[in-house]
Design a protein around this motif. Structure first.
Motif, PDB file in Angstrom:
ATOM      1  N   THR A 187       0.847  -1.194   0.000  1.00  0.00           N
ATOM      2  CA  THR A 187       0.000   0.000   0.000  1.00  0.00           C
ATOM      3  C   THR A 187       0.885   1.247   0.000  1.00  0.00           C
ATOM      4  O   THR A 187       2.081   1.183   0.305  1.00  0.00           O
ATOM      5  CB  THR A 187      -0.905   0.030   1.236  1.00  0.00           C
ATOM      6  N   ALA A 222       0.713   3.650   2.115  1.00  0.00           N
ATOM      7  CA  ALA A 222       1.141   3.908   3.498  1.00  0.00           C
ATOM      8  C   ALA A 222       2.383   3.080   3.840  1.00  0.00           C
ATOM      9  O   ALA A 222       3.282   3.559   4.533  1.00  0.00           O
ATOM     10  CB  ALA A 222       0.000   3.586   4.463  1.00  0.00           C
ATOM     11  N   GLN A 223       2.453   1.856   3.368  1.00  0.00           N
ATOM     12  CA  GLN A 223       3.632   1.033   3.631  1.00  0.00           C
ATOM     13  C   GLN A 223       4.865   1.602   2.942  1.00  0.00           C
ATOM     14  O   GLN A 223       5.956   1.649   3.522  1.00  0.00           O
ATOM     15  CB  GLN A 223       3.369  -0.405   3.171  1.00  0.00           C
ATOM     16  N   GLN A 235       5.419   4.676   2.215  1.00  0.00           N
ATOM     17  CA  GLN A 235       5.834   5.887   2.929  1.00  0.00           C
ATOM     18  C   GLN A 235       6.555   5.536   4.230  1.00  0.00           C
ATOM     19  O   GLN A 235       7.512   6.215   4.614  1.00  0.00           O
ATOM     20  CB  GLN A 235       4.599   6.753   3.200  1.00  0.00           C
ATOM     21  N   ALA A 236       6.128   4.457   4.884  1.00  0.00           N
ATOM     22  CA  ALA A 236       6.834   4.009   6.092  1.00  0.00           C
ATOM     23  C   ALA A 236       8.238   3.507   5.737  1.00  0.00           C
ATOM     24  O   ALA A 236       9.199   3.747   6.473  1.00  0.00           O
ATOM     25  CB  ALA A 236       6.030   2.912   6.788  1.00  0.00           C
ATOM     26  N   TRP A 240       3.869  11.056  -4.870  1.00  0.00           N
ATOM     27  CA  TRP A 240       3.592  10.485  -3.546  1.00  0.00           C
ATOM     28  C   TRP A 240       4.633  10.904  -2.518  1.00  0.00           C
ATOM     29  O   TRP A 240       4.588  10.473  -1.369  1.00  0.00           O
ATOM     30  CB  TRP A 240       3.538   8.959  -3.637  1.00  0.00           C
TER      31      TRP A 240
END
Length: 639
Positions: free
Chosen positions: A206, A208-209, A211-212, A252
């Motif tokens: 995802t 979010a992953q 970005q982490a 992103w």
């Protein structure tokens, strides 16, 4: 002589007088020894008095010799003193002078010595000087730890050639989240090559992953939008795949500098396109020596690489690798002058592992070994972007996607144009538990070539060919709200149907729907079906007739046109009944594609007129499984 005699007589007289005095009691001895407490001070003062008051009346006595005798016998000195002098001993009251012991008032001066103790603390200041000397011995213990495997100061190894390791992960598979966690636990970072069009789809990472990952120091690199073999598509499509992928990743929030070629396929023209899109490097595979191949190659890539657009890397990891292989490759590079090693992984597993998956325990052991190696040897782990260096270049957008047309929008519809032994712009799309095989037969419906798919063993899924899942070079474009008429000519031993896929605005491909079944046919028969209106958020379409039972399917002459005026659905003889009660999906959010449909049951051929209970499911993730090239062979496993 006479004087001596006279002196002798006088002395006798004096002695007689003294004896008489003792006899009559007139001679008084001092009874108070008080003067003795301070004999050193008072006696010298009283001593002069007796000499002048000598009671001896004899004038003949020679005064000069007489005084010499008393000092020889001090106790006799008081005897000649006048008895009245005992009152003088009151002078011992001078012991008031003992008040001189008030000199103990000097002790206030002594308190000044207590002030000296602060001077004593200054010696304590000296001890701090001693402790620094003590720390120097602790410096010796570090020499002892050097005996431990912590010889970061080992000049022999640390001054040797630098060996750099890059841990890379391709395709953005969901299991790579575990890999990133393992690296982070050992203070290591990796480079993750992402197909931006697949992010958020089933089985993929995802946003979010990602970005982490980046927040933890990992690098996010490009891998094309839909994972297409760049050597098999037109140059405009290459630029869309490479440039637009970088634009999307950058939007992103990622700093995108590194690229990896899908299927490790590259040409000089493609490599130049990659650099023109703003990348600093492009990674190949299989160009570094290992027991898996390339015996005549170098032990490591040079730093900087001779050609950053095509950097050399090891073969991709697969089930044949061991931990000894991973560590041995690093040791070999260290022993041959150092350099740069790029390891390539796809999935991280914890139990049953696929062909390209590395067990999490092995990855953890390798990461731990690399971490320790970095403290004892001149071996470091860095991202690809940090090894290559250079700034993040400006973004470059690819060419626009071709707009929809009113004519047949299928590219190479009759399958006559070949590329690498297979019809150009067409993609072999097997899926599920079956042994679908692909070939070309002659003659075709309108030309010399037609496609054939054969299944001999079937458990689930399907086999088909469809227009390449790309950004517009091969896959037709669509307009939101429009319906399209799909058609194709076929011969089949069993029922068939259209499987339909849509492309999102970000380039991801998802399964949309399937048509009703079309009956088996021994002669060329045309299947025609009109779609529902295209939902919002989609820009492209791909479709094809499939086979989902043991048998053979031959297809040719595909077509797709906009149903500007509605087109009546045309079906073959023995038409199946109306479509199933389930309506095709009319609204799908690109970020949340529908779950895969269950496969259709294998119907008997004589029941072709009955509609399916459900449409058969397409491949779980077709974009992640495109062919390495347009040949008839299965695509390479690397992605």
């Amino acid at each position: 002589m006479n004087r001596r005699r006279l002196f002798g007589f006088g002395g006798l007289a004096a002695a007689a007088a003294l004896l008489l005095s003792f006899a009559t009691g007139h001679h008084i001895l001092p009874t108070t020894p008080s003067p003795t407490p301070s004999p050193s001070t008072s006696a010298p003062q009283a001593a002069p008095d007796p000499a002048p008051t000598d009671p001896d009346p004899d004038p003949i006595v020679d005064p000069a010799p007489d005084p010499v005798l008393p000092p020889a016998d001090p106790p006799a000195d008081p005897a000649p003193t006048d008895p009245s002098t005992p009152s003088d001993p009151t002078t011992p009251t001078d012991p008031t002078t003992p008040t001189d012991p008030t000199t103990p008032a000097d002790p206030p001066a002594d308190p000044t010595p207590p002030a000296d103790p602060p001077a004593d603390p200054t010696p304590p200041a000296d001890p701090p000087a001693d402790p620094p000397a003590d720390p120097t011995p602790p410096a010796d213990p570090p020499a002892d730890p050097s005996a431990d495997p912590t010889p970061p100061t080992d000049p022999v190894v640390k001054t040797g050639p630098l060996t750099t390791v890059s841990l890379t992960f391709d395709d953005g598979n969901a299991s790579q989240a575990l890999g990133a966690s393992i690296l982070g636990a050992h203070g290591l970072v990796g480079t993750f090559y992402i197909n931006s069009g697949t992010i958020g789809t089933p089985g993929k990472l995802t946003l979010a992953q990602l970005q982490a990952f980046a927040a933890a120091g990992n690098e996010i690199g490009g891998h094309t939008v839909t994972h297409v073999d760049l050597t098999t598509v037109p140059n405009d499509e290459v630029l869309r795949q490479v440039c637009d992928d970088r634009v999307q990743l950058s939007s992103w929030g990622f700093q995108v500098r590194s690229f990896a070629y899908p299927f490790a396929e590259v040409s000089n023209a493609v490599a130049q396109d990659v650099m023109d899109c703003g990348y600093n490097s492009g990674r190949l595979l299989g160009d570094i020596r290992s027991r898996f191949g390339c015996a005549g190659c170098d032990w490591a890539e040079s730093v900087p690489p001779a050609r950053p657009a095509i950097t050399q890397a090891l073969d991709q990891f697969d089930l044949g690798w061991t931990l000894d292989d991973l560590e041995g490759i690093v040791l070999a590079a260290e022993a041959h002058g150092g350099g740069w090693l790029q390891f390539t992984f796809h999935d991280v597993c914890t139990g049953t592992c696929g062909e390209l998956a590395i067990d999490s325990g092995m990855l953890d052991a390798f990461a731990s070994w690399l971490q320790d190696r970095g403290t004892t040897h001149n071996t470091v782990v860095r991202t690809v972007g940090d090894v290559i260096g250079g700034p993040v270049k400006p973004l470059v957008a690819g060419p626009a996607v071709p707009p929809p047309t009113d004519e047949n929008t299928v590219i190479n519809p009759s399958l006559e144009t070949m590329q690498n032994g297979f019809p150009a712009c067409w993609y072999q799309a097997p899926w599920g538990d079956n042994d679908a095989s692909f070939s070309l037969v002659s003659p075709g419906h309108s030309g010399s070539v037609a496609s054939q798919v054969t299944i001999t063993q079937y458990g689930s899924g399907e086999g088909k060919i469809i227009p390449t899942l790309d950004l517009g070079a091969c896959a037709p474009s669509v307009t939101t709200g429009h319906s399209y008429v799909l058609s194709g000519w076929y011969k089949s031993t069993g029922v068939t149907q259209f499987a339909v896929y849509l492309r999102t605005t970000t380039g991801a491909w998802i399964y949309w729907t399937s048509s009703p079944w079309f009956a088996s046919a021994t002669d060329w028969t045309q299947a025609v079906w009109q779609t529902d209106p295209i939902p919002a958020g989609y820009t492209g379409i791909s479709f094809g007739l499939n086979i989902f039972s043991p048998g053979t399917l031959v297809t040719d002459d595909y077509s797709m046109v906009d149903a500007a005026p509605p087109v009546v659905q045309s079906l073959v003889s023995e038409p199946p009944a109306d479509p199933p009660a389930e309506e095709p999906v009319t609204e799908l959010a690109p970020a949340d594609p529908p779950a895969d449909e269950p496969p259709a049951e294998n119907p008997p051929a004589d029941q072709a007129s009955d509609p399916p209970a459900e449409a058969p499911a397409p491949p779980a993730d077709p974009p992640a499984d495109p062919p390495a090239d347009a040949s008839t062979e299965a695509p390479p496993a690397e992605s």
